[in-house]
Write an enzyme that holds these catalytic residues in place. Structure first.
Site, mmCIF file in Angstrom:
data_model
loop_
_atom_site.group_PDB
_atom_site.id
_atom_site.type_symbol
_atom_site.label_atom_id
_atom_site.label_comp_id
_atom_site.label_asym_id
_atom_site.label_seq_id
_atom_site.Cartn_x
_atom_site.Cartn_y
_atom_site.Cartn_z
ATOM 1 N N GLU A 69 0.731 -1.140 0.025
ATOM 2 C CA GLU A 69 0.212 0.000 0.088
ATOM 3 C C GLU A 69 0.830 1.201 0.272
ATOM 4 O O GLU A 69 1.902 1.224 0.410
ATOM 5 C CB GLU A 69 -1.054 0.129 1.324
ATOM 6 C CG GLU A 69 -0.064 0.253 2.361
ATOM 7 C CD GLU A 69 -1.008 0.730 3.620
ATOM 8 O OE1 GLU A 69 -2.407 0.666 3.594
ATOM 9 O OE2 GLU A 69 -0.303 1.137 4.553
ATOM 10 N N CYS A 107 2.835 8.351 1.987
ATOM 11 C CA CYS A 107 3.406 7.299 2.788
ATOM 12 C C CYS A 107 3.700 5.880 1.679
ATOM 13 O O CYS A 107 2.547 5.498 1.016
ATOM 14 C CB CYS A 107 2.406 7.166 3.885
ATOM 15 S SG CYS A 107 2.861 5.827 4.953
ATOM 16 N N CYS A 156 6.146 -7.614 6.682
ATOM 17 C CA CYS A 156 7.235 -7.120 7.760
ATOM 18 C C CYS A 156 7.626 -8.326 8.542
ATOM 19 O O CYS A 156 6.849 -8.731 8.980
ATOM 20 C CB CYS A 156 6.820 -5.833 8.580
ATOM 21 S SG CYS A 156 8.254 -5.051 9.246
ATOM 22 N N CYS A 195 5.669 -6.516 15.167
ATOM 23 C CA CYS A 195 5.332 -5.862 16.514
ATOM 24 C C CYS A 195 4.003 -6.219 16.723
ATOM 25 O O CYS A 195 3.101 -6.161 15.764
ATOM 26 C CB CYS A 195 5.522 -4.065 15.939
ATOM 27 S SG CYS A 195 7.093 -3.704 15.741
ATOM 28 N N CYS A 253 0.785 -3.833 15.383
ATOM 29 C CA CYS A 253 0.763 -3.479 13.976
ATOM 30 C C CYS A 253 0.337 -4.701 12.962
ATOM 31 O O CYS A 253 0.579 -5.692 13.033
ATOM 32 C CB CYS A 253 2.288 -3.110 13.514
ATOM 33 S SG CYS A 253 2.488 -2.747 11.892
ATOM 34 N N GLY A 256 6.318 -2.452 6.010
ATOM 35 C CA GLY A 256 7.645 -2.913 6.160
ATOM 36 C C GLY A 256 8.572 -1.975 7.079
ATOM 37 O O GLY A 256 8.319 -0.857 7.298
ATOM 38 N N GLU A 257 9.824 -2.594 7.110
ATOM 39 C CA GLU A 257 10.764 -1.753 8.005
ATOM 40 C C GLU A 257 11.953 -1.210 6.946
ATOM 41 O O GLU A 257 12.692 -2.066 6.652
ATOM 42 C CB GLU A 257 11.333 -2.805 8.987
ATOM 43 C CG GLU A 257 12.652 -2.148 9.625
ATOM 44 C CD GLU A 257 12.354 -0.767 10.240
ATOM 45 O OE1 GLU A 257 11.627 -0.389 11.047
ATOM 46 O OE2 GLU A 257 13.272 -0.169 9.834
ATOM 47 N N SER A 289 10.095 4.791 15.635
ATOM 48 C CA SER A 289 9.203 4.414 16.356
ATOM 49 C C SER A 289 9.174 3.923 17.755
ATOM 50 O O SER A 289 9.764 2.681 18.005
ATOM 51 C CB SER A 289 8.322 3.291 15.495
ATOM 52 O OG SER A 289 7.946 3.651 14.272
ATOM 53 N N HIS A 293 7.215 4.094 21.192
ATOM 54 C CA HIS A 293 6.169 3.354 21.601
ATOM 55 C C HIS A 293 6.093 2.921 23.094
ATOM 56 O O HIS A 293 5.142 2.682 23.957
ATOM 57 C CB HIS A 293 5.571 2.129 20.926
ATOM 58 C CG HIS A 293 5.712 2.545 19.212
ATOM 59 N ND1 HIS A 293 4.606 3.647 18.889
ATOM 60 C CD2 HIS A 293 6.029 1.997 18.333
ATOM 61 C CE1 HIS A 293 4.775 3.708 17.477
ATOM 62 N NE2 HIS A 293 5.575 2.779 17.083
ATOM 63 N N CYS A 295 -10.930 -1.428 4.113
ATOM 64 C CA CYS A 295 -9.850 -2.461 3.848
ATOM 65 C C CYS A 295 -9.515 -3.674 4.849
ATOM 66 O O CYS A 295 -9.226 -4.920 4.296
ATOM 67 C CB CYS A 295 -8.565 -1.809 3.535
ATOM 68 S SG CYS A 295 -7.066 -2.658 3.073
HETATM 69 N N1 SAH Z 1 8.482 -0.181 10.186
HETATM 70 C C1 SAH Z 1 8.481 1.347 10.311
HETATM 71 C C2 SAH Z 1 7.718 1.982 9.347
HETATM 72 C C3 SAH Z 1 6.591 1.253 8.967
HETATM 73 S S1 SAH Z 1 5.123 1.397 10.404
HETATM 74 C C4 SAH Z 1 8.221 1.757 11.742
HETATM 75 O O1 SAH Z 1 7.796 1.021 12.557
HETATM 76 O O2 SAH Z 1 8.729 2.794 12.189
HETATM 77 C C5 SAH Z 1 4.648 3.287 10.427
HETATM 78 C C6 SAH Z 1 4.202 3.528 11.703
HETATM 79 O O3 SAH Z 1 2.997 3.145 11.991
HETATM 80 C C7 SAH Z 1 5.291 3.238 13.092
HETATM 81 O O4 SAH Z 1 5.430 4.340 13.760
HETATM 82 C C8 SAH Z 1 4.334 2.360 13.703
HETATM 83 O O5 SAH Z 1 4.625 2.340 14.834
HETATM 84 C C9 SAH Z 1 2.936 2.773 13.486
HETATM 85 N N2 SAH Z 1 1.771 1.922 13.602
HETATM 86 C C10 SAH Z 1 1.882 0.695 13.329
HETATM 87 N N3 SAH Z 1 0.622 -0.013 13.664
HETATM 88 C C11 SAH Z 1 -0.050 1.159 14.341
HETATM 89 C C12 SAH Z 1 -1.530 1.081 14.739
HETATM 90 N N4 SAH Z 1 -2.217 0.028 14.982
HETATM 91 N N5 SAH Z 1 -2.086 2.258 15.281
HETATM 92 C C13 SAH Z 1 -0.994 3.335 15.285
HETATM 93 N N6 SAH Z 1 0.198 3.461 14.624
HETATM 94 C C14 SAH Z 1 0.594 2.270 14.286
HETATM 95 FE FE1 SF4 Z 2 4.664 -2.862 11.766
HETATM 96 FE FE2 SF4 Z 2 6.956 -1.025 11.576
HETATM 97 FE FE3 SF4 Z 2 6.862 -2.831 13.135
HETATM 98 FE FE4 SF4 Z 2 7.082 -3.678 10.921
HETATM 99 S S1 SF4 Z 2 8.505 -2.555 12.284
HETATM 100 S S2 SF4 Z 2 5.717 -4.764 12.371
HETATM 101 S S3 SF4 Z 2 5.847 -1.992 10.069
HETATM 102 S S4 SF4 Z 2 5.415 -1.381 13.194
#
Ligand code: SAH
Ligand code: SF4
Length: 374
Positions: free
Chosen positions: A118, A131, A138, A142, A145, A189-190, A242, A244, A361
């Protein structure tokens, strides 16, 4: 249930990929601008064509939106045919396009092997942020996510990353969304686990398509070697972490990578990035009710942010289909915001965007994430 097993690929070598090693026609979006010019020069020289053909093709690639070599109308037909035999300009097909009430637009792109990734266009005031995804799925797993739960499918190539930008730019032009002003690697993805493709994609977006480095943000969950590599680049790409959770024990329950690169090591990498670049890093903090929003955590977050002068984005958790977590209450979000402000930390609360289309989606968040305001 736990997310798909963590298959971290952050140890991958990050040497520049050798485009010549690929078989078949070379993808025009795969090459850095320098590689593109060199390849095209050789191609046209061998065909006894004038050097200006190189510029003509570069303009088609970077400035126009044509989706095939056949449409490069200022090249003679025979040259188009010869070019198409040596190079290609394939773009992913839009499997679906969903448009939110708030103007956010999500594309699901079907790649050549059928995988779907996406990208999301987010209009906000004078900006149009795109974005993009860097991997199909990925490996990081996490727990909050949706992509993490779905597991890792494969790396995207530089062309597949850049093509999301080029095809979205076309969509934006055709639908009066204006120009894309910012790109964030916050889709699936990361990115720092796919450095082999992400590094050239940064170069191509920056020097090929002319997007300023400060308008391109790489978001990572904490791949320390990747942060160091990004810091070593001469361009001033932006970095979002990220975070958290402000303590290791809690963070590792949300982000398995915390076990490999724990917070102290991560903060050291962030500090080095910050000092080397003189650029402010952004912390992303997704607020999940009863999980990472205890009041005692707010001053700890403030300390970390102050330590590296980070800007903090507080993002209410966007519910996902895989577990029943909910976003923090507005009161709790506000408590965090005030605690950070009182500690002198710059902070913004990000309202979820495009929630209606996320829900439609049933996958992936791509919520507000993005509008890294500085
Ligand atoms: N993998 C990278 C980039 C993609 S995720 C990363 O983790 O930074 C992009 C952002 O979306 C990250 O900050 C992630 O923590 C956040 N994210 C993922 N799932 C989420 C959710 N369910 N609610 C809010 N933010 C979320
Ligand atoms: Fe999701 Fe980013 Fe974690 Fe991958 S690294 S699982 S995209 S929050």
């Amino acid at each position: 249930m736990t997310p798909a097993s963590t298959r971290s690929s952050d140890s991958e070598p990050s040497h520049p990929r050798d485009a010549s090693a690929s078989t078949g026609p070379v993808h025009l979006l795969e090459l850095t601008p320098e590689e593109l010019s060199a390849r095209l020069s050789r191609h046209f020289e061998a065909r006894r064509q004038p050097e200006f053909r190189v510029d003509q093709v570069r303009k088609w690639v970077y400035e126009s939106s044509v989706s095939s070599i056949g449409e490069m109308s200022n090249l003679p037909l025979t040259e188009r045919e010869a070019l198409a035999a040596a190079f290609r300009l394939a773009e992913p097909e839009a499997a679906t396009v969903s448009r939110s009430k708030d103007g956010t637009v999500k594309h699901l792109w079907r790649l050549e092997d059928g995988k779907v990734v996406e990208s999301v266009l987010i209009p906000a005031e004078s900006r149009l942020t795109l974005c993009i995804s860097s991997q199909a799925g990925c490996a990081m797993g996490c727990t909050f996510c949706a992509t993490g739960w779905s597991g890792f499918s494969r790396q995207l190539s530089a062309a597949e990353i850049v093509a999301q930008y080029r095809a979205s730019r076309r969509w934006a032009e055709e639908h009066d969304y204006g120009s894309i002003t910012n790109v964030v690697y916050m889709g699936m993805g990361e990115p720092l686990s796919n450095r082999k493709a992400v590094h050239p994609s940064l170069t191509i977006l920056n020097r090929g398509f002319g997007l300023g480095a400060r308008r391109i943000t790489v978001s990572t969950v904490g791949v320390v070697p990747g942060i160091a590599e990004l810091a070593a680049r001469p361009e001033q790409f932006e970095l979002a972490l990220s975070l958290h959770a402000p303590e290791s024990e809690l963070r590792r329950t949300l982000i398995p990578l915390e076990k490999r690169h724990p917070l102290p090591e991560l903060m050291e990498a962030i500090r080095a990035f910050r000092e080397g670049k003189g650029r402010r890093v952004t912390f992303e903090y997704t607020m999940i009710r009863g999980i990472n929003d205890a009041p005692r955590l707010a001053p700890m977050l403030a300390d970390l942010a102050r330590d590296v002068q980070a800007f903090v984005n507080l993002i209410p958790f966007n519910p996902i289909p895989y577990q029943d977590w909910r976003p923090s209450t507005p009161d709790r979000v506000d408590h965090f915001r005030r605690a950070l402000e009182e500690a002198g930390v710059s902070v913004a609360v990000r309202a979820p965007r495009g929630q209606d289309i996320d829900a439609a989606c049933g996958q992936l968040r791509a919520n507000a994430l993005v509008q890294i305001a500085k």
